[in-house]
Write an enzyme that holds these catalytic residues in place. Sequence first.
Site, PDB file in Angstrom:
ATOM      1  N   SER A  97      -9.920   1.941   2.913  1.00 35.57           N
ATOM      2  CA  SER A  97      -8.873   2.922   1.938  1.00 35.57           C
ATOM      3  C   SER A  97      -7.904   1.993   1.221  1.00 35.57           C
ATOM      4  O   SER A  97      -7.170   2.269   0.337  1.00 35.57           O
ATOM      5  CB  SER A  97      -8.001   3.696   2.904  1.00 35.57           C
ATOM      6  N   LYS A 118       0.913  -1.132  -0.097  1.00 37.33           N
ATOM      7  CA  LYS A 118      -0.086  -0.018  -0.017  1.00 37.33           C
ATOM      8  C   LYS A 118       0.846   1.227  -0.027  1.00 37.33           C
ATOM      9  O   LYS A 118       1.850   1.245   0.794  1.00 37.33           O
ATOM     10  CB  LYS A 118      -0.800  -0.042   1.291  1.00 37.33           C
ATOM     11  N   SER A 145     -10.138  -0.343   6.879  1.00 34.33           N
ATOM     12  CA  SER A 145      -9.542  -0.077   5.702  1.00 34.33           C
ATOM     13  C   SER A 145      -8.862  -1.534   5.088  1.00 34.33           C
ATOM     14  O   SER A 145      -8.456  -1.381   3.796  1.00 34.33           O
ATOM     15  CB  SER A 145      -8.356   0.887   5.733  1.00 34.33           C
TER      16      SER A 145
END
Lengths: 484, 485
Positions: free
Chosen positions: A151, A76, A175
Site C-alpha cells: 500500500s 505516507k 506494504s
Amino acid sequence: MYKKTIKQLSSALQNKDFSSEELVSSYLQRCDSHNSNLNCFISLMPETAIAQARSADKKIQNGEAGPLTGIPLAHKDIFCTNGTKTSCGSSMLDNFIAPYDATVVTRLNEAGMVTLGKTNMDEFAMGSTNETSFYGAVKNPWDTARVPGGSSGGSAAAVAAKLAPVATGTDTGGSIRQPASLCGITGLKPTYGRVSRYGMIAYASSLDQGGPITQTAEDAAIMLNAMAGFDERDSTSAEQAVEDYTKDLNESLDGLKIGLPKQYFDGQLDASIESVIQAGVKQLEKLGANVKEIELPNSELSIPAYYVIASAECSSNLARFDGVRFGHRCDDPEDLTDLYLRSRAEGFGKEVKRRIITGTYVLSAGYYDAYYLKAQKLRRMIRDDFRSALEDVDVIIGPTAPQTAFKLNEFIDDPISMYLSDIYTVSVNLAGLPAISVPAGFANELPVGMQIIGNYFAESRLLNIAHQFQQATDWHQQSPVGFD
Amino acid sequence: MATDIKWETVIGLEIHAQLATKSKIFSGAATTYGADANTQACAVDLGLPGVLPVLNQQAVEMAIKFGLAVDAHIADKSVFARKNYFYPDLPKGYQISQFELPIVGNGDIEIQLADGSKKIIGITRAHLEEDAGKSVHDGFFDNTGVDLNRAGTPLIEIVSEPDMRSAEEAIAYLKKIHSIVRYLKICDGNMQEGSFRCDANVSIRPMGQEELGTRTELKNLNSFKFIEQAINYEIERQIDVIESGAEVVQETRLYDPNKNETRTMRSKEEANDYRYFPDPDLLPVCIDQETIEAIKKELPELPDAKRERFIKEFDLSEYDSDVITASRDQAEYFEDTVNAANGEAKLSANWVMGELSAVLNKNNTDITNSPVSAEMLGGMIKRIKDNTISSKIAKQVFEAMCNGKGNADEIIDNQGLKQVTDTGAIEKLVDDVIAANPDQVKQYQESPADKQGKLIGFFVGQIMKQSKGKANPQQVNQLLQEKLK
C-alpha cells in the site's frame, strides 16, 4: 542535487554545497512537474517545508546539525501530521486535519527533517496495487501504465522517481517491501514493535509496522536510527535499546549463513524472477556467504491466516469512523442507524468494505473458533517455522513478490489474485520479523526485489547484508527513464 | 391459574465500580466528576485515528486489591479484549474490557441478614474495563449531545454467582461490596453520580428445582432502594407471567423508579454480537507473586475484621459495631476519638452515632469534613468522663465546637461550664430548693418508696436550673435523697 542519497545530501549540506532551502525548493519543483503524472502525493506542503528548511539551515549554520538535518522526506498519508490533512487514502478522512503528530513524525521532525508532503496509498493501507486509493492510482515510474505496488505505493514511486530522497511507509503484509520491489528501491520493515505505531492510523494492529523507503540500505540505516525506539504511548513498542544501525554496515559477510526456503522456489515461481534471486544469492556467496536449503512448511497457509487476522482487526479498528466525531458524515441523517450506514457506505471504498465485512464475519459468534482462532493457530505455526529455521541460518532469502509490477486495473476485479501476490511478505508480518527488500535485477525491464528476512531485532545484520550487496551491485542505482 | 407452587428467586448481580484513579484507564486525561462537557477527553478518549491505549497501572493495583479483599484468585496473566458495538458515546466503536481472561477470578464474601443469619455469596470474576461516555438528550433540540468526559474512566465489573435468593440478600451483598470498595479506597461508592452501579439478573423457579429459570437482566438501578424495589417488582411479575401460563422471556428490562416497574428494553434476539477478541494494542497483564504480596501488605483492615475487633476491643454491641464500621472513615474517626478520650469507647460510639452524625446529616457533609475533629470530640468525652462537665453541658460544648469556638477545654473555661462538685455549694442549692417547695416535699415524703424516684426528678430539675446545669447530677441526687428522708 536530487540524484543523491541522504548520506550524500547530508555531507553536501554540512559542506554548504547548497542550503536545505535550495534542496527542498528543488524537490518541490520536481514534485510539481511530475506529480500530476505519477500521482505520488495526496498533499504537498511547500510552505511548511520551506519554513522547516530555513530552520534546518539555521541549525546547520550554528553547527547543531545531525545526519538528517535539512533532508527532505515524504510521509505516507497514514501518519498523522499536526495541522495537515491526514487522509489514509480514504474519502472517509478527506476532511480530517490531524490535531497531533505521530511519534515517527515527531522523531523525524526532531532530527531536523523537512516534510515535502503526504504520499498516496491504498485506502487504509488495504491493497497491493495502490489502486484502492480514493485519490486515484499511483503510476510506477518504470512504466506509467503499471502500478507501483502497495500500500505504500506513493512513497515508493516518489523515491523511485526522485521526488523525495526518502519516504516513510508502513507494512502490514508487505506494504513497504512489495512496492519497494516493484519500484526498484530499498524498503525495510523492522521487527514488530521496533518503530512506534502511535499516530499511525491502524489497519491491523498486531501486524502494522512503520519503516523507511530509501534508495540505499545505508540510508535505511540512517533513517531507522531516528525512527526506532520505545514509545511510552505505544504499549506494543519494544523496550529493547536502539543500536546504531550504521555501525555494522561494513562488516564482512564471510561465514554468513543464508537459508533458501524450498517452498519459495517450488517451480511455481516465475522463472525470470527466480533467476534474478538466484543471481543475487550467488553474489552474496561471492561475498562469503554459505547457502543451504531450508523448510518453511506452512508458508502457503500465511495468506489465509493473514487475511483472517488482518480483516478481523481492521473491522474493529475502523469502527471509529462512524460519522460522529470526525471524518465523513452523510448529509441529513434520518436517525442514528442511517447516520452510521450512510456515512460508512459513502466514506469507505470497496476493498475496505470487503475486509470489514470479512473481519466482522470471522469474529462473529459461531465463526470465531473456525476462523479467527484457527488463524491464530496458523500464525503460531508460521512463526515457529521461522524460529526453527533461524536457529540454523542467519537470514532467509527469497523473492519479495512473485511478479514484477502489474498493469493498472489488472487485478481490480480479482482481489484473490491480488491477495496471492503477498505470498512472500505476509508470513514475515505474522511472525513479527524484520525484512528488507533490495533491488536485485530486472525481469522484462521491470525491477525485481530480493527479500532478506532476519531474526527478531536483527535489523543491523539485514542492513549490513543489504549494504554489502549494494556495494557489489548497482541495481539500486538504476533509474527509470525520465526520472534520472 | 393460581397454583400452590412455592417459588424460589435466584439473583445474580453485576456491579460496575468506577476506580478512583486520578487519570483514565488508557489515557492521561483526568477523571474528575462534573467537569464541563468534553473538557476531560484527550485524543485517546476521542478515539482519534492513530491513537493507542496505555494501561494505567494504578487501575491494575486497585483491581488486585479488590481481588485480595474478596479472597479471590489473582490471574498471573489477564488479557484485554475488545467488545465491539456501535454507539455515539463509545468513540472507538468498541469498549476495551476483559473477556476470557479476567484479572480477578473466583472469590466470595459473607453477608449478614436482618435476622442475624449469615450466608456466603460467590464472586465469579471481576474484570477491568473502560467506561463509555454519556449521551445527553436535553438541550440539543431534536439532536443528541455526547459528553466524553466519562469515556475511559476505569471500571471494575464484579460478577456474582447466582447465589442470592431474595432482594434482601441482594442488597446485603451489594452493601458489603460497596463497603469493601470504599474501605479499599478504590471507589468513592457514589451511586447518584454513577460511580457504583448495578445490574441484576433475576429468575424464579419452583422451590426444590435445580434447573434455573429464564432470567431477565434489570438495568438503571442507581440506589439501594430502587434495586430492592426493582427486584421485588420483577419477582412478582415473573410469578404472574408463569402462573398465567406464559413464559418468562430472556431480555433486558429497564427499571422506572417513577412508576416502580420494569419494562422491556431489548430482547435476546436484539442483543449485540460483541465479537470479542484480544485487543492487539495492549499486552497481556502479567502479575507476579511479589506484586501481589506487596499489595497484600498494604491492604487496610476490612469491614468484617474491624467490626469483630471493635466488638472485642471496645466492647461495642454488634449493632453499634455494624453502624460504626459501615464506612472506613467513620470507623477510623471513631477509633481516633476513643484514643483521644483515654479509651472511653461507649461514650465515643454514642457521640459518633448520635450528635456528630446528626450534625453531619444536617450540614449534608461526611465525616472526613467534620467540623469537629476526632481529637476534639475525644477531648470533650474525656471531660464528661472525669466529671468536669455533665452530658447535658456536653451538648452545649459540642455545639460550640461545631461553631468553631475552640476545643472543649477552652469552651468550658471561657463559658464557665465547669461542673459544680463542691459539696458545700450543692448542699446550699439543695437546701434552698427544699425550703422553697414545701408542698412537693410533703408529697414526696408521703409517697410510697417506688413513686419517690419519679418525684425526686422535680427537685433535681429545679436545682439543675438554678445551677445552669453545672451541678453534678449524681451529687445532687444523693444529697436530695438524704435530706428528703
